[in-house]
Scaffold this motif. Sequence first.
Motif, short mmCIF file in Angstrom:
data_model
loop_
_atom_site.label_atom_id
_atom_site.label_comp_id
_atom_site.label_asym_id
_atom_site.label_seq_id
_atom_site.Cartn_x
_atom_site.Cartn_y
_atom_site.Cartn_z
N ALA A 124 77.42 29.84 5.98
CA ALA A 124 78.13 30.32 7.00
C ALA A 124 77.40 30.07 8.40
N GLY A 125 75.81 29.83 8.29
CA GLY A 125 74.95 29.78 9.18
C GLY A 125 74.97 30.82 10.36
N TYR A 126 75.35 30.69 11.63
CA TYR A 126 75.67 31.59 12.55
C TYR A 126 76.95 31.46 13.30
N GLY A 127 77.46 32.35 13.89
CA GLY A 127 78.70 32.45 14.55
C GLY A 127 79.88 32.55 13.54
N PHE A 128 81.09 32.82 14.27
CA PHE A 128 82.06 32.92 13.44
C PHE A 128 82.01 34.02 12.38
N MET A 129 82.28 33.74 11.09
CA MET A 129 82.07 34.67 10.12
C MET A 129 80.81 34.96 9.37
N ALA A 130 79.70 34.48 9.97
CA ALA A 130 78.45 34.43 9.22
C ALA A 130 77.96 35.93 8.76
N GLU A 140 82.00 36.64 -2.65
CA GLU A 140 81.20 37.26 -4.05
C GLU A 140 82.47 37.45 -5.06
N ARG A 141 83.42 38.00 -4.99
CA ARG A 141 84.49 38.31 -5.68
C ARG A 141 85.19 37.18 -6.34
N ALA A 142 84.96 35.88 -5.43
CA ALA A 142 85.58 34.78 -5.93
C ALA A 142 84.85 33.87 -6.79
N GLY A 143 83.51 34.69 -6.90
CA GLY A 143 82.50 33.88 -7.52
C GLY A 143 81.66 32.78 -7.12
N LEU A 144 81.60 32.73 -5.79
CA LEU A 144 80.93 31.94 -4.81
C LEU A 144 79.67 32.28 -4.52
N ASN A 145 78.61 31.53 -4.56
CA ASN A 145 77.24 31.85 -4.20
C ASN A 145 77.25 32.05 -2.49
N PHE A 146 77.01 33.07 -2.01
CA PHE A 146 76.98 33.14 -0.49
C PHE A 146 75.45 32.94 -0.22
N ILE A 147 75.17 31.86 0.76
CA ILE A 147 73.95 31.63 0.98
C ILE A 147 73.59 32.41 2.24
N GLY A 148 73.31 33.70 2.17
CA GLY A 148 72.85 34.49 3.12
C GLY A 148 72.88 35.79 2.74
N PRO A 149 72.58 37.09 3.44
CA PRO A 149 72.67 38.40 2.76
C PRO A 149 73.91 38.72 2.06
N CYS A 150 73.62 39.56 1.07
CA CYS A 150 74.95 39.94 0.32
C CYS A 150 76.05 40.86 0.94
#
Length: 937
Positions: A124-130, A140-150
């Motif tokens: 998600a980088g920065y901005g919007f919903m990062a 996370e619930r969808a099983g996707l690895n979020f590249i950023g803080p949990c």
Amino acid sequence: MSNEHYLRNPLIHRDRRLGRRHTDWVSQFDCSHLRPLIICRGPIRKEAMDVFKEMGIEHFGILLSEKDSIVYQNALAPELRTMADPGHIHRVPDYTGSNKEERDQRIAQIISIARDNDYNAIFAGYGFMAEDESMVAAMERAGLNFIGPCSRTVHDAGLKDEAKRTALKAGVSVTPGIDNGTALTLLEKHPTVADLKALCQQHDLAVDEAALDDAEQSLEDKADLVLAASYGKGIDLYTVDELCATLTRAVEKMASEYPENRIRLKAISGGGGKGQRILGIGEAARTAELVREILNEVKTTGVGDNKNVLVELNIETTRHQEIQVIGNGDWCITMGGRDCSLQMHEQKLLEVSVTVESLRAAIAQAEASGNETETRILKQDLATLESMEDQAERFGAAVGLDSVSTFECIVDRDKHFFMEMNTRIQVEHRVTELCYALRFANPENPDESFVVESLVEAMVLLAAHGDKLPRPERIPRHNDSVEARLNATNQALQPSAGGVIEFWSDAVEGEIRDDQGISLHNPDTDTFMKYTLAGAYDSNIALLLTVGETRLDTYERMAETIRRTRMRGKDLATNLEFHYGLVNWFIGQNINARPTTRFIVPYLTAVGELKEQANGMDLDYAWSEVSKAALKGLGEAATGALSRALELKRTLLLRPLQRMLEEPHILSGWLSINRDCYTLIDGRISWNENPIELLADTYHFLNMDYVPGAAASSMIWDHDNDLLQEALDFYGELNNRLEADDWIALQTLLAQPEPAAGFSDTSWQQVRAAHLGFQAGADILAVLPSIAEATGYYALAVNPDLSIHIPERLLDDELQERMAKVLVPPPVAKSDEILAESGGMFYGRESPQHELYVREGDHFEAGDPLYIVEVMKMFNKVYAPFSGTIDKVLVEDDGVIISKGQPLFKITPDEKIVVQSPEEIAARRRELTAGFLQQLL
């Protein structure tokens, strides 16, 4: 020899090398199994694409909003030129939606795109919903690895109220204020635990009753638990009016305790300058108005939105500094700091690295020069940096930081206070990664290691292998770095929507340019592709960075980068000239200066004063008077020869002067680095260096050096260059043959009729005549320092203790507003209309629930709000410049796109507007110019 593995090495203009030495230990950190969907835009999107490719991640996609489509006529975004598979380009109406319902729809849509296209990670980088906790949790619930803080870290550290409470528990210093306005509002209506339990039962809220009975929990904390449940269910337990009343009382209380400070209001979900307002002294009554503005700006006006707004003491001598933090949930380390104090309207402009290595080098230099005051201040800065890094590491550990985040502080002299943590990568992250790299070594075999020079890459590694990554060692790369944000703003730094970049010179040696790929040429024709600046987004065009071994070296490289940058376009306005002036101001003053967040507006006001004086300068009249003075008292033959010489030199001398009179930011930079080129003696300018050499330096400063084949409009003309080079050669030879240490000594020698050693009487008289000819008319250059003297420009200066002295006049609100209009004159209107001062989206009211500011037939006073214009995601309220009556509203409804200069209201002013005739203006300019000439002649 160690097995160092350079996963990514950022070099000049995105030129990187990969030198992999595989071992089993290194190979286990391969990330090619990740298949990320990039859901951000701007430079960070292009950077992520580059990093992923270099890491061997081949399956990735990008998400475009339909608003991207306006930047190119034949493509949606510049990055598409590097996307081989169109099936990896996905589209949504917009990135976030206008309210909570649409935001939830967008999150679900992104998850659906990821599942349908075999993506297993989100960047998600920065901005919007990062740093949107609900989005991260949904991924996370969808099983996707979020590249950023949990999501847990985002909640504990990202929400400004939660972060402040965590900081207090971790022993981190915080700014005085309240962080629980919503809880206090709820307790006004439901003041006891029994009341809260009844409320939960009434609305069927899922709150643990044991937590409400916990004696160790404060009543405010219990109210927060109830509120959290209400947000989850999507209901409101308080009204905005009730919240505003609570916050108004908090502001009044703080104002009474700190009568000399302003008060800052800050949405818990704000960021990037949005969702913040400052109440002036005595403005507590405006609290409700500004709170509503804030909630509108961060789009938390819907039912069930968390509308908490912090009330904080505004530290008036604030320096804004931040610490880069990185962790894996087990270990947490820091990577130095950044000074982001040079900002306006909470938008950062110039960001400078703050490192232990740089400060120690600066301390050593100050000690060597015997500057005890500067030494003491720099040592304090070093101690502050070390303390902030220590607190940042402790805070990161307290929230279980498992990625990259930024610990933001405000610094007041020798004190610092935690402000917030941004749980995402920052726009200015490269300022840090250019100063430090991270070496990860095998704990069982330190010779096995790899080095990471990119924070984006570090985020990917942490997302893929966080629990296995050992605590890294930070490795110095460069002592200093600086970043200038190239924005679409006008000369007063107001957002300028629209405009087309039609040409942009390539990056020069030493320049690091992050620009979303705008500078990438057409792969077929190798030509620059026109780029439309989209007002739907923020105003940033590019990030320009330079590095060096000292801060001065870094600033000088930045100045050289900007000097050589050329950009042209249709209706194009940028802050490139502003940066050139500002960087040179610090070079001319002291690059170790400690500017506060209040510096930029007074600085702009000083530049506006320069422009106001420049506007009054009649350069042709000044040249005529300077020429007359040069010819005065000469014989007929000498007069004829000198008159011809003056005519030949007219364009040589006037072209660079005209350019600087037209561009006040460039004039500011020139004045700053040339402060010592003259001395004011008895009210007249006396040169300390040869005006001819100063003229040559000026052409170079303006990037108008002679380049065969270049456009004549952008360089010194060939015949002028011949004349200038002849003069420079003449003085070069004189300096070699005469024993004169400086210009004053040389002038003294040339004033003597007796020949200098090595010259015959005839040759000496020829030298003196040539000197007279070369110098004839050069006095015209003194109009530039005379403008500085007339405005008191040099009173804005760096003090011995590195603070900045700001003259009281530059802090005057009325002068600041007037000078902004000098820098960017409002559109010329008829006496019976009000025009749009900028393009953007028009709103005639505070919010959909409020009444219109003005209707047909309404009378308005000077200073009354007339409308709001949203430009580059910022909401700007526009006030009436005079009093009058609204005859007709020319904009049909809210949400309409308007353009600069568009008539918005037909009006009848209370007083007749007097317009000066061209003759009156010309006479006034000549009178002003005559006053300047008294310092020259």
